[in-house]
Scaffold this motif. Structure first.
Motif, mmCIF file in Angstrom:
data_model
loop_
_atom_site.group_PDB
_atom_site.id
_atom_site.type_symbol
_atom_site.label_atom_id
_atom_site.label_comp_id
_atom_site.label_asym_id
_atom_site.label_seq_id
_atom_site.Cartn_x
_atom_site.Cartn_y
_atom_site.Cartn_z
ATOM 1 N N ILE A 51 21.203 43.606 62.020
ATOM 2 C CA ILE A 51 20.378 44.734 62.455
ATOM 3 C C ILE A 51 20.685 45.947 61.590
ATOM 4 O O ILE A 51 21.837 46.326 61.434
ATOM 5 C CB ILE A 51 20.642 45.064 63.931
ATOM 6 N N ALA A 52 19.633 46.552 61.042
ATOM 7 C CA ALA A 52 19.769 47.798 60.271
ATOM 8 C C ALA A 52 18.982 48.888 60.984
ATOM 9 O O ALA A 52 17.897 48.655 61.489
ATOM 10 C CB ALA A 52 19.236 47.602 58.859
ATOM 11 N N GLY A 53 19.556 50.059 61.024
ATOM 12 C CA GLY A 53 18.821 51.170 61.625
ATOM 13 C C GLY A 53 19.483 51.684 62.871
ATOM 14 O O GLY A 53 20.608 51.329 63.172
ATOM 15 N N PRO A 54 18.795 52.539 63.527
ATOM 16 C CA PRO A 54 17.373 52.842 63.398
ATOM 17 C C PRO A 54 17.096 53.896 62.333
ATOM 18 O O PRO A 54 17.935 54.732 62.033
ATOM 19 C CB PRO A 54 17.004 53.379 64.775
ATOM 20 N N SER A 55 15.915 53.818 61.777
ATOM 21 C CA SER A 55 15.394 54.874 60.922
ATOM 22 C C SER A 55 14.198 55.470 61.662
ATOM 23 O O SER A 55 13.538 54.789 62.435
ATOM 24 C CB SER A 55 14.978 54.325 59.555
ATOM 25 N N ILE A 56 13.968 56.740 61.445
ATOM 26 C CA ILE A 56 12.874 57.420 62.141
ATOM 27 C C ILE A 56 11.624 57.342 61.266
ATOM 28 O O ILE A 56 11.618 57.792 60.127
ATOM 29 C CB ILE A 56 13.224 58.897 62.429
ATOM 30 N N GLU A 57 10.585 56.736 61.798
ATOM 31 C CA GLU A 57 9.292 56.621 61.121
ATOM 32 C C GLU A 57 8.229 57.132 62.075
ATOM 33 O O GLU A 57 8.015 56.537 63.130
ATOM 34 C CB GLU A 57 9.009 55.178 60.707
ATOM 35 N N GLU A 58 7.596 58.222 61.692
ATOM 36 C CA GLU A 58 6.611 58.910 62.538
ATOM 37 C C GLU A 58 7.273 59.270 63.865
ATOM 38 O O GLU A 58 8.196 60.035 63.889
ATOM 39 C CB GLU A 58 5.344 58.070 62.700
ATOM 40 N N ASP A 59 6.831 58.694 64.956
ATOM 41 C CA ASP A 59 7.403 59.030 66.258
ATOM 42 C C ASP A 59 8.169 57.855 66.856
ATOM 43 O O ASP A 59 8.293 57.730 68.065
ATOM 44 C CB ASP A 59 6.302 59.485 67.215
ATOM 45 N N LYS A 60 8.726 56.982 65.990
ATOM 46 C CA LYS A 60 9.422 55.791 66.470
ATOM 47 C C LYS A 60 10.786 55.650 65.811
ATOM 48 O O LYS A 60 10.986 56.045 64.663
ATOM 49 C CB LYS A 60 8.603 54.538 66.163
ATOM 50 N N ALA A 61 11.694 55.056 66.549
ATOM 51 C CA ALA A 61 12.980 54.633 66.000
ATOM 52 C C ALA A 61 12.801 53.170 65.599
ATOM 53 O O ALA A 61 12.568 52.316 66.451
ATOM 54 C CB ALA A 61 14.077 54.776 67.036
ATOM 55 N N VAL A 62 12.868 52.900 64.306
ATOM 56 C CA VAL A 62 12.554 51.565 63.802
ATOM 57 C C VAL A 62 13.834 50.852 63.387
ATOM 58 O O VAL A 62 14.613 51.361 62.574
ATOM 59 C CB VAL A 62 11.582 51.641 62.604
ATOM 60 N N TYR A 63 14.025 49.677 63.954
ATOM 61 C CA TYR A 63 15.147 48.806 63.596
ATOM 62 C C TYR A 63 14.600 47.693 62.709
ATOM 63 O O TYR A 63 13.522 47.164 62.970
ATOM 64 C CB TYR A 63 15.760 48.175 64.838
ATOM 65 N N GLU A 64 15.349 47.349 61.674
ATOM 66 C CA GLU A 64 14.928 46.247 60.811
ATOM 67 C C GLU A 64 15.914 45.101 60.945
ATOM 68 O O GLU A 64 17.130 45.308 60.875
ATOM 69 C CB GLU A 64 14.847 46.688 59.352
ATOM 70 N N PHE A 65 15.388 43.916 61.168
ATOM 71 C CA PHE A 65 16.202 42.715 61.211
ATOM 72 C C PHE A 65 16.221 42.155 59.798
ATOM 73 O O PHE A 65 15.189 41.770 59.264
ATOM 74 C CB PHE A 65 15.631 41.698 62.191
ATOM 75 N N LYS A 66 17.399 42.125 59.190
ATOM 76 C CA LYS A 66 17.526 41.663 57.812
ATOM 77 C C LYS A 66 18.061 40.235 57.788
ATOM 78 O O LYS A 66 19.102 39.967 58.382
ATOM 79 C CB LYS A 66 18.444 42.584 57.026
ATOM 80 N N THR A 67 17.345 39.385 57.090
ATOM 81 C CA THR A 67 17.735 37.996 56.980
ATOM 82 C C THR A 67 18.175 37.696 55.548
ATOM 83 O O THR A 67 17.756 38.382 54.613
ATOM 84 C CB THR A 67 16.576 37.045 57.349
ATOM 85 N N THR A 68 18.999 36.683 55.398
ATOM 86 C CA THR A 68 19.430 36.271 54.066
ATOM 87 C C THR A 68 18.903 34.883 53.720
ATOM 88 O O THR A 68 19.169 34.370 52.656
ATOM 89 C CB THR A 68 20.961 36.250 53.968
ATOM 90 N N VAL A 69 18.153 34.281 54.617
ATOM 91 C CA VAL A 69 17.597 32.951 54.371
ATOM 92 C C VAL A 69 16.577 33.037 53.264
ATOM 93 O O VAL A 69 15.696 33.910 53.274
ATOM 94 C CB VAL A 69 16.949 32.388 55.662
#
Length: 73
Positions: A51-69
């Motif tokens: 899990i990366a984040g959260p980063s603020i994008e517009e009016d949302k806290a966005v979490y990114e799921f990073k995969t290595t597959v």
């Protein structure tokens, strides 16, 4: 002038086949790790994601799921 405090809505995303897949928040009471576990049933690639984040994008806290597959190196 009074201050208004609002909570940011959460959003989740991950990259699949070079495209970003956006996922809505399934339950505001879930932690980001619980959301990852919830979506890993529908998207098996997320079983090894971080899990990366959260980063603020517009009016949302966005979490990114990073995969290595499927990546080299």
């Amino acid at each position: 002038m009074a201050l208004e405090i609002t909570n940011l809505k959460r959003a989740f995303k991950f990259k699949k086949d070079g495209e970003m897949v956006n996922l809505p928040d399934p339950n505001v009471d879930f932690t980001a790790a619980e959301v990852l576990q919830f979506y890993s049933m529908q998207h098996p690639v997320l079983t090894t994601a971080t899990i990366a984040g959260p980063s603020i994008e517009e009016d949302k806290a966005v979490y990114e799921f990073k995969t290595t597959v499927g990546t080299k190196g």
